[in-house]
Design a protein around this motif. Sequence first.
Motif, PDB file in Angstrom:
ATOM      1  N   HIS A  89       0.822  -1.209   0.000  1.00 35.87           N
ATOM      2  CA  HIS A  89       0.000   0.000   0.000  1.00 35.87           C
ATOM      3  C   HIS A  89       0.857   1.262   0.000  1.00 35.87           C
ATOM      4  O   HIS A  89       0.574   2.236   0.701  1.00 35.87           O
ATOM      5  CB  HIS A  89      -0.952   0.033   1.197  1.00 35.87           C
ATOM      6  CG  HIS A  89      -2.248   0.724   0.892  1.00 35.87           C
ATOM      7  ND1 HIS A  89      -3.269   0.108   0.214  1.00 35.87           N
ATOM      8  CD2 HIS A  89      -2.679   1.983   1.137  1.00 35.87           C
ATOM      9  CE1 HIS A  89      -4.272   0.939   0.081  1.00 35.87           C
ATOM     10  NE2 HIS A  89      -3.949   2.096   0.625  1.00 35.87           N
ATOM     11  N   LEU A 101      -5.224   4.339  -4.982  1.00 34.40           N
ATOM     12  CA  LEU A 101      -6.241   3.309  -4.884  1.00 34.40           C
ATOM     13  C   LEU A 101      -5.601   1.966  -5.249  1.00 34.40           C
ATOM     14  O   LEU A 101      -5.559   1.557  -6.414  1.00 34.40           O
ATOM     15  CB  LEU A 101      -7.408   3.623  -5.812  1.00 34.40           C
ATOM     16  CG  LEU A 101      -8.588   2.639  -5.792  1.00 34.40           C
ATOM     17  CD1 LEU A 101      -9.204   2.571  -4.407  1.00 34.40           C
ATOM     18  CD2 LEU A 101      -9.624   3.035  -6.838  1.00 34.40           C
ATOM     19  N   PRO A 103      -5.036  -2.303  -4.541  1.00 34.63           N
ATOM     20  CA  PRO A 103      -5.843  -3.458  -4.108  1.00 34.63           C
ATOM     21  C   PRO A 103      -5.387  -4.003  -2.763  1.00 34.63           C
ATOM     22  O   PRO A 103      -4.197  -4.280  -2.561  1.00 34.63           O
ATOM     23  CB  PRO A 103      -5.630  -4.464  -5.242  1.00 34.63           C
ATOM     24  CG  PRO A 103      -4.337  -4.098  -5.858  1.00 34.63           C
ATOM     25  CD  PRO A 103      -4.204  -2.612  -5.713  1.00 34.63           C
ATOM     26  N   LEU A 104      -6.336  -4.165  -1.861  1.00 37.77           N
ATOM     27  CA  LEU A 104      -6.025  -4.752  -0.559  1.00 37.77           C
ATOM     28  C   LEU A 104      -5.730  -6.242  -0.657  1.00 37.77           C
ATOM     29  O   LEU A 104      -5.003  -6.788   0.179  1.00 37.77           O
ATOM     30  CB  LEU A 104      -7.185  -4.523   0.408  1.00 37.77           C
ATOM     31  CG  LEU A 104      -7.435  -3.077   0.849  1.00 37.77           C
ATOM     32  CD1 LEU A 104      -8.654  -3.012   1.760  1.00 37.77           C
ATOM     33  CD2 LEU A 104      -6.227  -2.510   1.554  1.00 37.77           C
ATOM     34  N   TYR A 280      -9.230  -6.491  -5.985  1.00 36.50           N
ATOM     35  CA  TYR A 280      -9.978  -5.319  -5.518  1.00 36.50           C
ATOM     36  C   TYR A 280     -11.270  -5.698  -4.782  1.00 36.50           C
ATOM     37  O   TYR A 280     -12.004  -4.804  -4.345  1.00 36.50           O
ATOM     38  CB  TYR A 280     -10.331  -4.402  -6.684  1.00 36.50           C
ATOM     39  CG  TYR A 280      -9.252  -3.400  -7.012  1.00 36.50           C
ATOM     40  CD1 TYR A 280      -9.030  -2.305  -6.191  1.00 36.50           C
ATOM     41  CD2 TYR A 280      -8.456  -3.557  -8.137  1.00 36.50           C
ATOM     42  CE1 TYR A 280      -8.049  -1.378  -6.491  1.00 36.50           C
ATOM     43  CE2 TYR A 280      -7.468  -2.634  -8.449  1.00 36.50           C
ATOM     44  CZ  TYR A 280      -7.257  -1.551  -7.615  1.00 36.50           C
ATOM     45  OH  TYR A 280      -6.271  -0.634  -7.917  1.00 36.50           O
ATOM     46  N   ASN A 283     -11.413  -4.304  -1.285  1.00 39.21           N
ATOM     47  CA  ASN A 283     -11.759  -2.875  -1.283  1.00 39.21           C
ATOM     48  C   ASN A 283     -13.262  -2.682  -1.382  1.00 39.21           C
ATOM     49  O   ASN A 283     -13.843  -1.832  -0.690  1.00 39.21           O
ATOM     50  CB  ASN A 283     -11.073  -2.171  -2.455  1.00 39.21           C
ATOM     51  CG  ASN A 283      -9.562  -2.236  -2.366  1.00 39.21           C
ATOM     52  OD1 ASN A 283      -8.981  -3.314  -2.414  1.00 39.21           O
ATOM     53  ND2 ASN A 283      -8.919  -1.087  -2.248  1.00 39.21           N
ATOM     54  N   TRP A 287     -15.918  -0.775   1.128  1.00 42.44           N
ATOM     55  CA  TRP A 287     -16.839   0.250   0.638  1.00 42.44           C
ATOM     56  C   TRP A 287     -18.279  -0.104   1.006  1.00 42.44           C
ATOM     57  O   TRP A 287     -19.068   0.773   1.363  1.00 42.44           O
ATOM     58  CB  TRP A 287     -16.697   0.388  -0.877  1.00 42.44           C
ATOM     59  CG  TRP A 287     -15.398   0.990  -1.323  1.00 42.44           C
ATOM     60  CD1 TRP A 287     -14.271   1.167  -0.559  1.00 42.44           C
ATOM     61  CD2 TRP A 287     -15.084   1.484  -2.615  1.00 42.44           C
ATOM     62  NE1 TRP A 287     -13.270   1.719  -1.303  1.00 42.44           N
ATOM     63  CE2 TRP A 287     -13.737   1.953  -2.570  1.00 42.44           C
ATOM     64  CE3 TRP A 287     -15.779   1.583  -3.805  1.00 42.44           C
ATOM     65  CZ2 TRP A 287     -13.111   2.498  -3.684  1.00 42.44           C
ATOM     66  CZ3 TRP A 287     -15.147   2.138  -4.916  1.00 42.44           C
ATOM     67  CH2 TRP A 287     -13.824   2.591  -4.849  1.00 42.44           C
ATOM     68  N   SER A 386      -8.674   1.421   1.820  1.00 44.49           N
ATOM     69  CA  SER A 386      -9.433   0.919   0.669  1.00 44.49           C
ATOM     70  C   SER A 386      -9.637   1.955  -0.421  1.00 44.49           C
ATOM     71  O   SER A 386     -10.008   1.605  -1.540  1.00 44.49           O
ATOM     72  CB  SER A 386     -10.804   0.420   1.130  1.00 44.49           C
ATOM     73  OG  SER A 386     -11.588   1.506   1.611  1.00 44.49           O
ATOM     74  N   GLY A 387      -9.452   3.239  -0.131  1.00 39.55           N
ATOM     75  CA  GLY A 387      -9.684   4.294  -1.111  1.00 39.55           C
ATOM     76  C   GLY A 387      -8.417   5.025  -1.476  1.00 39.55           C
ATOM     77  O   GLY A 387      -7.316   4.696  -1.030  1.00 39.55           O
ATOM     78  N   GLY A 399     -13.571   6.105  -3.111  1.00 39.74           N
ATOM     79  CA  GLY A 399     -13.717   5.381  -1.867  1.00 39.74           C
ATOM     80  C   GLY A 399     -14.418   6.191  -0.791  1.00 39.74           C
ATOM     81  O   GLY A 399     -14.831   7.333  -1.006  1.00 39.74           O
TER      82      GLY A 399
END
Length: 529
Positions: A89, A101, A103-104, A280, A283, A287, A386-387, A399
């Motif tokens: 991240h 933005l 991807p987690l 994603y 994420n 959301w 996440s955003g 996000g």
Amino acid sequence: MTALIDQLRTAPRSVLGRIPGISGDDDESRRPLPVSGMLAAAMTLGVGLAALTTMTLIGWIAAPGSTALGSGLPGVFRTAAQIWLAAHHAGFAIPGGRVGLLPLGLMILPAVLLYKAARWMARDADLRLRLPAQLPKNSPKEQAGARRKAQLVLVAQAGVSLAAPYALLAGLIALVASNDVTQPYLGEVLASHFLLAFACGALATARTIGPFRSMLRLLPERARAVALGTATATALMLTAGLLLVLSALLVNFRSIAELTSQLSPGFVGGVMLLLIQVLYLLNAVVWAMAYIAGPGFAVGTGTLVAPTGVNLEPMPLLPLLGALPDSGPAPAWAMAVVALPFLAGAVAGVVVVRVAPSPSYEAAPFWGLVTGVATGLTAGVLAALSGGPMRGEQLAAMGPSPWEVALSVALEVGVAAGLSAGLANWMLLYRDARKEPGKVAKAGAAIARAASKVGLAESDSAKPLPGHWMDATEADTQAIPVIRDDWMDEHASAAAEVQAQSRRRDIVDETDDRGGHVIYMDPYAWDKD
């Protein structure tokens, strides 16, 4: 991976042990914890970069005309290094904006590698032998508290021993991966790698010291209750978000298929597109959690997706975004999802009381409110991760808003957790208060029945004991009897006394009233008071 490192570690010792005059004792050749942490960090970076470079190279070979994965082998390696940094991240600066933005789901790869490497580091440094996982029963509280503090210090030392070299090596990778198009932010690289490595290293070290239940015992009782309540509320809200995302994908599957056909990615591009959307997915779950909490999320500047309504502008051609609802007022049933955070808070409040009940009625709602605040902070951090921006201008806001999500979740979960914790604690105290008198009354009745059977309690059919009982003035002139060596318990002593009295009746005729009366002095009457 860890087996290979263990073989490399033990091979030189086995060779040195065969040389005369050189000891091959494993305890003496154990590495210090910082050295083991440095080796574990290098091992994690090497394995992770090798895996990503291999995958990137396969994609570059399958699509030779594409420059998305870099031009030439140096470009392929830079692309793999940039993906590795994005997995932690760490954002990038690009012409016209920045990319935040990320991807987690991509974070799972380095997290698993770091956890495995930290387990090896803990075994290599013999951390399990330094402190026992549990103390013997009935140990003093001071000893247990000192052991807990020492274990927490050891866990923190292990986390820093892994995270510090890991972040420094990641800074070198960021310098290598920088080019004219993408430039990693060095500060974000160092911070993200250090935090992720510290969390994984501390968790793995705590797991090495003892099982997962012992990991929770490292925290004080009240902190453990708040942590479990926060984890419960967060897990329930994320589960509700996952169900909402899966439902939206199922309902809008046709729209997602149309967006995919418009892109015409081909086989290799289709596989890469599917992989990106899977990464994603986490994420999207966060959301959806923000949607359930009330604030919702944005898909571009000036947009909003919330239970109160939907306002969307032209979006990027990502098939996953086809699951979003159409612009316009939200249906009335959409507001029902706002009740889910309150339900999660009610469950979390009960968990807090079950783990650590409060001795007073007033304290339980306070700890429920603290649990709500901790859950709000956790949700705010997840919203921030996440955003992020995708470039500039229209895609600068993507996000949920972290502070709005944190405030909403803290209020909703905190109020519900405070009420449920107070009610559950009151019921627990009220139940215990009713149980205790009942137990005492039952125990007293049982003792009275047993005493009446051996003649120690008064009853309607009881006969007065024979002989003359001395008053206080007479008792002062008598010597106190000596306790027998073969002293028995109360019931056995009373039974033996009854038998002795029956034998005395054969010797002394207590009914004889010729010229006076017979005085019987009981030498063991002192213990019948």
